[in-house]
Design a protein around this motif. Structure first.
Motif, PDB file in Angstrom:
ATOM      1  N   UNK A  44       5.055   7.848  -1.297  1.00 17.91           N
ATOM      2  CA  UNK A  44       5.201   9.280  -1.562  1.00 17.91           C
ATOM      3  C   UNK A  44       6.579   9.626  -2.107  1.00 17.91           C
ATOM      4  N   UNK A  45       7.563   8.760  -1.861  1.00 17.68           N
ATOM      5  CA  UNK A  45       8.904   8.992  -2.398  1.00 17.68           C
ATOM      6  C   UNK A  45       8.911   8.901  -3.928  1.00 17.68           C
ATOM      7  N   UNK A  46       7.881   8.271  -4.509  1.00 12.04           N
ATOM      8  CA  UNK A  46       7.820   8.076  -5.956  1.00 12.04           C
ATOM      9  C   UNK A  46       6.675   8.840  -6.601  1.00 12.04           C
ATOM     10  N   UNK A  47       6.070   9.762  -5.868  1.00 17.01           N
ATOM     11  CA  UNK A  47       5.004  10.580  -6.437  1.00 17.01           C
ATOM     12  C   UNK A  47       3.840  10.750  -5.478  1.00 17.01           C
ATOM     13  N   UNK A  48       2.932  11.675  -5.808  1.00 16.20           N
ATOM     14  CA  UNK A  48       1.807  11.956  -4.918  1.00 16.20           C
ATOM     15  C   UNK A  48       0.793  10.808  -4.888  1.00 16.20           C
ATOM     16  N   UNK A  49       0.152  10.651  -3.740  1.00 14.96           N
ATOM     17  CA  UNK A  49      -0.861   9.621  -3.527  1.00 14.96           C
ATOM     18  C   UNK A  49      -2.236  10.262  -3.662  1.00 14.96           C
ATOM     19  N   UNK A  50      -3.142   9.584  -4.386  1.00 17.92           N
ATOM     20  CA  UNK A  50      -4.492  10.124  -4.527  1.00 17.92           C
ATOM     21  C   UNK A  50      -5.500   9.439  -3.608  1.00 17.92           C
ATOM     22  N   UNK A  51      -5.155   8.291  -3.027  1.00 19.68           N
ATOM     23  CA  UNK A  51      -6.059   7.610  -2.110  1.00 19.68           C
ATOM     24  C   UNK A  51      -5.377   6.444  -1.432  1.00 19.68           C
ATOM     25  N   UNK A  52      -5.937   6.028  -0.293  1.00 22.84           N
ATOM     26  CA  UNK A  52      -5.389   4.880   0.428  1.00 22.84           C
ATOM     27  C   UNK A  52      -6.457   4.295   1.341  1.00 22.84           C
ATOM     28  N   UNK A  53      -6.307   3.032   1.692  1.00 22.20           N
ATOM     29  CA  UNK A  53      -7.222   2.354   2.609  1.00 22.20           C
ATOM     30  C   UNK A  53      -6.505   1.189   3.265  1.00 22.20           C
ATOM     31  N   UNK A  54      -7.056   0.705   4.384  1.00 24.40           N
ATOM     32  CA  UNK A  54      -6.525  -0.467   5.064  1.00 24.40           C
ATOM     33  C   UNK A  54      -7.649  -1.132   5.853  1.00 24.40           C
ATOM     34  N   UNK A  55      -7.653  -2.467   5.873  1.00 27.37           N
ATOM     35  CA  UNK A  55      -8.592  -3.200   6.723  1.00 27.37           C
ATOM     36  C   UNK A  55      -8.110  -3.059   8.164  1.00 27.37           C
ATOM     37  N   UNK A  56      -9.016  -2.761   9.061  1.00 24.85           N
ATOM     38  CA  UNK A  56      -8.655  -2.510  10.456  1.00 24.85           C
ATOM     39  C   UNK A  56      -8.478  -3.787  11.268  1.00 24.85           C
ATOM     40  N   UNK A  57      -8.900  -4.922  10.731  1.00 22.47           N
ATOM     41  CA  UNK A  57      -8.804  -6.187  11.451  1.00 22.47           C
ATOM     42  C   UNK A  57      -7.761  -7.077  10.782  1.00 22.47           C
ATOM     43  N   UNK A  58      -6.838  -7.601  11.583  1.00 26.51           N
ATOM     44  CA  UNK A  58      -5.811  -8.497  11.047  1.00 26.51           C
ATOM     45  C   UNK A  58      -6.448  -9.835  10.671  1.00 26.51           C
ATOM     46  N   UNK A  59      -5.916 -10.453   9.630  1.00 29.80           N
ATOM     47  CA  UNK A  59      -6.418 -11.748   9.192  1.00 29.80           C
ATOM     48  C   UNK A  59      -5.257 -12.690   8.918  1.00 29.80           C
ATOM     49  N   UNK A  60      -5.556 -13.975   8.835  1.00 32.53           N
ATOM     50  CA  UNK A  60      -4.520 -14.976   8.572  1.00 32.53           C
ATOM     51  C   UNK A  60      -4.088 -14.915   7.116  1.00 32.53           C
ATOM     52  N   UNK A  71      -2.398  -7.216   7.845  1.00 33.42           N
ATOM     53  CA  UNK A  71      -3.341  -6.187   7.428  1.00 33.42           C
ATOM     54  C   UNK A  71      -3.254  -6.098   5.909  1.00 33.42           C
ATOM     55  N   UNK A  72      -4.408  -5.932   5.261  1.00 30.98           N
ATOM     56  CA  UNK A  72      -4.434  -5.730   3.818  1.00 30.98           C
ATOM     57  C   UNK A  72      -4.931  -4.320   3.549  1.00 30.98           C
ATOM     58  N   UNK A  73      -4.351  -3.701   2.535  1.00 26.97           N
ATOM     59  CA  UNK A  73      -4.736  -2.346   2.202  1.00 26.97           C
ATOM     60  C   UNK A  73      -4.403  -2.013   0.770  1.00 26.97           C
ATOM     61  N   UNK A  74      -4.616  -0.762   0.417  1.00 29.47           N
ATOM     62  CA  UNK A  74      -4.351  -0.341  -0.953  1.00 29.47           C
ATOM     63  C   UNK A  74      -3.950   1.119  -1.039  1.00 29.47           C
ATOM     64  N   UNK A  75      -3.276   1.438  -2.117  1.00 25.97           N
ATOM     65  CA  UNK A  75      -2.798   2.791  -2.408  1.00 25.97           C
ATOM     66  C   UNK A  75      -3.119   3.083  -3.871  1.00 25.97           C
ATOM     67  N   UNK A  76      -3.554   4.290  -4.149  1.00 25.75           N
ATOM     68  CA  UNK A  76      -3.689   4.715  -5.546  1.00 25.75           C
ATOM     69  C   UNK A  76      -2.914   6.010  -5.722  1.00 25.75           C
TER      70      UNK A  76
END
Length: 107
Positions: A44-60, A71-76
């Protein structure tokens, strides 16, 4: 001094100390919601976010010779009228971002 009282007190103290040590030594993960909140705050320091997600289970995950639980996730977000998408990988035990990758719009 009664020896029974002394021995009982020492045993209770030993068991209590051991229990506290075990509780403190257990590895606990940062919640995925907290990790996503931190990542979104940074983006958000570099502009507005239009979407985000994250996997709720940790993986190796292995990065170089190191092994992590992540945790793996994404931002748009929209930047200068262009939609940008990023994938992030964060350490589950500390919440530290280990890697961020921008998806290319080119096919």
């Amino acid at each position: 001094m009664k020896w029974k009282s002394f021995i009982l007190g020492a045993a209770v103290g030993f068991i209590g100390g051991y229990a506290v040590k075990e509780i403190l030594s257990q590895k606990t993960n940062v919640s995925p919601e907290k990790v996503l909140e931190t990542v979104k705050k940074q983006f958000k320091e570099h502009g507005p976010i239009s979407g985000s997600w994250i996997h709720m289970k940790a993986e190796s995950y292995e990065k170089h010779p190191m092994q992590y639980h992540v945790y793996k996730g994404g931002i748009s977000r929209t930047n200068h009228g262009e939609n940008e998408q990023f994938e992030f990988i964060a350490d589950a035990s500390s919440g530290t971002i280990l890697d961020i990758r921008k998806f290319s719009n080119e096919l």
